[in-house]
Design an enzyme around this catalytic site. Structure first.
Site, PDB file in Angstrom:
ATOM      1  N   ASP A 483      30.418 -16.755 -57.626  1.00  0.00           N
ATOM      2  CA  ASP A 483      31.229 -15.942 -56.722  1.00  0.00           C
ATOM      3  C   ASP A 483      32.511 -16.690 -56.346  1.00  0.00           C
ATOM      4  O   ASP A 483      32.621 -17.919 -56.536  1.00  0.00           O
ATOM      5  CB  ASP A 483      30.402 -15.649 -55.461  1.00  0.00           C
ATOM      6  CG  ASP A 483      30.787 -14.345 -54.776  1.00  0.00           C
ATOM      7  OD1 ASP A 483      31.886 -13.832 -55.053  1.00  0.00           O
ATOM      8  OD2 ASP A 483      29.984 -13.853 -53.951  1.00  0.00           O
ATOM      9  N   ASP A 552      31.469  -4.511 -54.766  1.00  0.00           N
ATOM     10  CA  ASP A 552      30.409  -4.498 -53.756  1.00  0.00           C
ATOM     11  C   ASP A 552      30.051  -3.070 -53.369  1.00  0.00           C
ATOM     12  O   ASP A 552      29.016  -2.834 -52.749  1.00  0.00           O
ATOM     13  CB  ASP A 552      30.865  -5.250 -52.496  1.00  0.00           C
ATOM     14  CG  ASP A 552      30.570  -6.737 -52.591  1.00  0.00           C
ATOM     15  OD1 ASP A 552      29.901  -7.149 -53.558  1.00  0.00           O
ATOM     16  OD2 ASP A 552      31.018  -7.490 -51.707  1.00  0.00           O
TER      17      ASP A 552
HETATM   18  C1  DGJ Z   1      30.434 -11.273 -52.308  1.00  0.00           C
HETATM   19  C2  DGJ Z   1      29.717 -10.595 -53.432  1.00  0.00           C
HETATM   20  O1  DGJ Z   1      30.523  -9.590 -53.966  1.00  0.00           O
HETATM   21  C3  DGJ Z   1      28.389 -10.054 -52.941  1.00  0.00           C
HETATM   22  O2  DGJ Z   1      27.734  -9.398 -53.992  1.00  0.00           O
HETATM   23  C4  DGJ Z   1      27.546 -11.167 -52.413  1.00  0.00           C
HETATM   24  O3  DGJ Z   1      27.217 -12.053 -53.434  1.00  0.00           O
HETATM   25  C5  DGJ Z   1      28.310 -11.897 -51.320  1.00  0.00           C
HETATM   26  N1  DGJ Z   1      29.592 -12.329 -51.750  1.00  0.00           N
HETATM   27  C6  DGJ Z   1      27.523 -13.084 -50.847  1.00  0.00           C
HETATM   28  O4  DGJ Z   1      28.207 -13.810 -49.923  1.00  0.00           O
END
Ligand code: DGJ
Length: 743
Positions: A483, A552
């Site tokens: 991430d 997300d």
């Molecule tokens: C951002 C990501 O897009 C989410 O799927 C998740 O992993 C969060 N970060 C976790 O902090």
């Protein structure tokens, strides 16, 4: 270096001695350029040609890019003198009579800004079917050399273009602009289509008819580049609309995960120059004497059959050449994030794994929140940087969890965000000099975190170590979600000292160096590229990553648009698409569970929820959807995409993937806006099928079919006629059909 010397030797042979001496005094003498025999240089794929002409005065012009032609015929095009010449400079540089958007802008040690590139030779080679054409050029006064390199992928009709800039002189040169590629087009209209977006609303399509000015698409975010604009576009020639199945469409995508700039400049003669490359914003990159700089690949494809074919060209290229592990089928997973967020312990996770196995899934991914002890990661304000298993939450350790997953027949994945650090962490205290910052200025936080300085080799070692050490937690870790949750603010590297102009470029190069090491040591580990959802979706990253976290926002309706936007440039195999509960923290939309599944099955299916909150009825639907997906996902991963229109402005939208041999297909249809006539069948003309073959049509995951022909067998021609007209009676109705050749 050997190559530089060879090039220099070639130039020395071509240009006379006085031509090599830059004039220091302001006489009216100029450096002579010996004439060369004119020639045509063609870069060709099975269906397209890119044609350059080398003129007597050694200027290289692009004459053509489009459907395949006999390139030698262009030898008869007269080279007019002056501004209104046929064709346009192959790699326009700031200087002389060129006043348009430059691909190259150099500032020399003596303060001058003029570069005029002249041809010194070209060659072609073939490496495993990829045909590389290199045009060698040189500034006719200084010792700057430029190689224009075109890698042609014949079967996919894709050309990857980059430049290599060499400072063959004795003093440094400052690169103010250093694009990968510039191409020219001739049409009476140009429609630019391109995707932009923001968190939870990525990949939104916009169009713009280009006027007589310069349109620039760029990103200056340093890390999360594609959270505003993707470094890609579609360009429709001679039309004001983006057509799916006909018309000339050029698609371009820059393979770079850093600041970028794509410029579109239409001149008074209606010629359009497209210049694509690294964004030069705050990055006047210094090229030391003897140094060579390789720009990233700019991918081009030309389609005479609309946007659909342009996308398919890129998808085919990506699966074979552009995506790490392209062509393989990635597991259906349950991710812990939306089901547990930061609040879990070993028992929570074991239970989720039990449920995942029970639902027929294939992998469990433990997301954020598993690490940090001195500064435990119980929310997003602490712990990033301290990559030890949190002993309070997970006293049995990571291996216990991963082995448990394996014992249930699941693979095991884990989340990391190694480029970042919370101020509240042991790492931030131990290494304040590793944080991106500018002396005396506030180090701004976003999501309570700072960015690590990837230009610093010590930080690169650390970040590689995060991946490496995490993998050492258990031999049963199969997948890593990488991430990256914020952009760069107050750009600055303590490591680079006074050479801050290098920061943006070397951050990305640092990231790629780390990923090279990751892939050398862990070639088989699946790695997802996530950046607050889809903020790092580009072909530079995809060289190392198996897939991306598309967004997300997992709401079905939002995803229809985002997945459509993604599909314009990127293949379905990279598109992680999860089903979560609704409404959730990203979206207030409430689409039915079946609709959410039918949308998520367009990509790599996953779930992102707490299974124990599903009702029995919902659980039964999950089972059916997962099982039917397993039966057709190979077509999603490796088939050709045919979009049935566009979701923009439509009540209904559909698409199908067709297997390469056309013997199988999977069709998705959706009602995405209210339709007063929803009770009637909605005709879709299924494309891409073999009109002669007969296909058995089977609707998936339903008790009552929505098409009268379900279970029947029909020819590809019939299915393409509009007779395929499933009923989509209500808003958010959806259906999935599998088509199989009847033998
Ligand atoms: C951002 C990501 O897009 C989410 O799927 C998740 O992993 C969060 N970060 C976790 O902090």
């Amino acid at each position: 270096m050997k190559r530089i010397l060879l090039c220099l030797a070639a130039i020395l042979a071509i240009l006379p001695a006085e031509a090599r001496k830059a004039k220091k005094t302001f006489t009216h003498e100029t450096v002579p350029v010996p004439a060369v025999e004119p020639c045509i240089v063609a870069v060709e794929t099975e269906g397209t040609s890119l044609v350059f002409s080398v003129r007597e005065d050694r200027q290289v012009h692009q004459l053509y890019y489009g459907t395949k032609v006999d390139a030698e015929e262009f030898a008869c095009v007269p080279a007019k003198q002056g501004r209104y010449s046929n064709g346009s400079l192959a790699y326009p540089a700031t200087g002389a009579r060129f006043l348009g958007e430059p691909a190259l802008h150099l500032k020399y040690a003596d303060g001058t800004h003029n570069t005029e590139l002249r041809y010194i030779g070209h060659e072609t080679s073939d490496t495993q079917g990829v045909v590389t054409t290199t045009l060698h050029m040189k500034d006719y006064v200084t010792d700057v050399l430029v190689d224009l390199v075109f890698d042609a992928y014949p079967a996919e009709d894709v050309i990857a273009a980059h430049s290599e800039i060499v400072n063959g002189g004795k003093t440094p040169v400052s690169m103010l602009q250093y694009a990968s590629s510039a191409l020219w087009f001739n049409a009476d209209q140009y429609l630019l289509s391109h995707v932009h977006g923001v968190w939870a609303h990525e990949m939104q399509l916009e169009h713009e008819l280009l006027g007589h000015d310069t349109k620039v698409i760029e990103s200056r975010r340093g890390t999360q580049l594609t959270q505003c604009s993707n470094p890609s576009f579609l360009l429709s020639l001679g039309t004001a609309e983006l057509r799916e199945d006909d018309g000339e469409v050029v698609a371009g995508a820059l393979a770079w995960s850093g600041n970028f700039r794509l410029s579109f400049e239409r001149d008074v003669e209606n010629r359009l120059s497209v210049v694509a490359g690294i964004g030069p914003h705050a990055a006047a990159y210094p090229l030391a004497a003897g140094a060579r700089f390789r720009t990233p690949d700019m991918l081009w494809t030309f389609s005479g059959k609309g946007a659909g074919q342009a996308s398919r060209n890129l998808h085919r290229w990506a699966r074979k050449w552009g995506v790490y592990g392209g062509g393989s089928i990635n597991p259906i997973l349950l991710n812990s994030w939306e089901g547990a967020y930061f609040t879990f312990n070993t028992q929570t996770l074991l239970r989720m794994m039990d449920d995942a196995a029970g639902m027929g899934l294939e992998m469990f991914v433990l997301d954020d929140g598993w690490f940090g002890n001195a500064y435990p990661r119980n929310n997003d304000d602490a712990g990033l940087g301290d990559w030890q298993v949190n002993v309070q939450k997970l006293p049995e350790g990571m291996d216990y969890l991963a082995q448990y997953a394996h014992s249930k027949g699941l693979k095991f994945g884990i989340w990391i965000e190694p480029e970042m650090v919370n101020p509240e962490s042991e790492l931030a205290h131990a290494h304040p000099e590793w944080v991106v910052q500018s002396p005396g200025r506030e180090i701004y936080q976003e999501r309570n975190q700072w960015v690590l300085d990837l230009t610093n080799p010590a930080v690169q070692d650390f970040v590689f170590g995060v991946f490496d050490n995490t993998l050492q937690l258990s031999p049963a870790i199969d997948y890593v979600k990488w991430d990256c949750n914020r952009p760069v603010f107050s750009m600055g590297s303590p490591y680079l000292g006074e050479e801050q102009d290098r920061f943006y470029v070397e951050y990305v190069q640092g990231l790629y160096k780390i990923m090279e090491r990751v892939r050398a040591k862990y070639p088989d580990v699946l790695v997802q590229c996530c950046s607050s959802g889809g903020a790092r979706v580009d072909y530079g990253a995809l060289k190392y990553f198996n897939e991306v976290w598309t967004s997300d926002d997992t709401d079905g309706l939002e995803r229809v648009f985002m997945q459509y936007g993604t599909s314009l440039i990127y293949p379905a195999c990279i598109m992680a698409a999860h089903v979560s509960t609704v409404p959730n923290h990203q979206s207030r939309n409430v689409t039915p569970l079946k609709f959410r599944f039918d949308v998520a099955c367009q990509g790599r299916l996953g779930l992102e929820l707490q299974p124990r909150y599903l009702s029995q009825e919902e659980m039964a639907l999950v089972h059916r959807c997962v099982e039917s997906y397993k039966g057709f996902r190979d077509i999603v991963f490796n088939g050709d995409l045919y979009r049935l229109g566009s979701p923009y402005g439509s009540d209904h939208y559909g698409l199908l993937y067709v297997s390469p041999d056309k013997s199988r297909a999977v069709v998705f249809v959706y009602a995405i806006r209210y339709d007063a006539q929803g009770g009637e069948g909605v005709p879709f003309r299924l494309k891409g099928l073999d009109p002669e073959l007969r296909y058995k049509v089977t609707e998936q995951n339903v008790d009552h079919s929505c098409w009268w022909g379900d279970g029947g067998t029909f020819s590809g021609a019939f299915l393409g006629s509009g007779a395929f007209n499933p009923r989509l009676p209500a808003l958010y109705s959806s259906a999935v059909f599998v088509l199989e050749e009847e033998l």
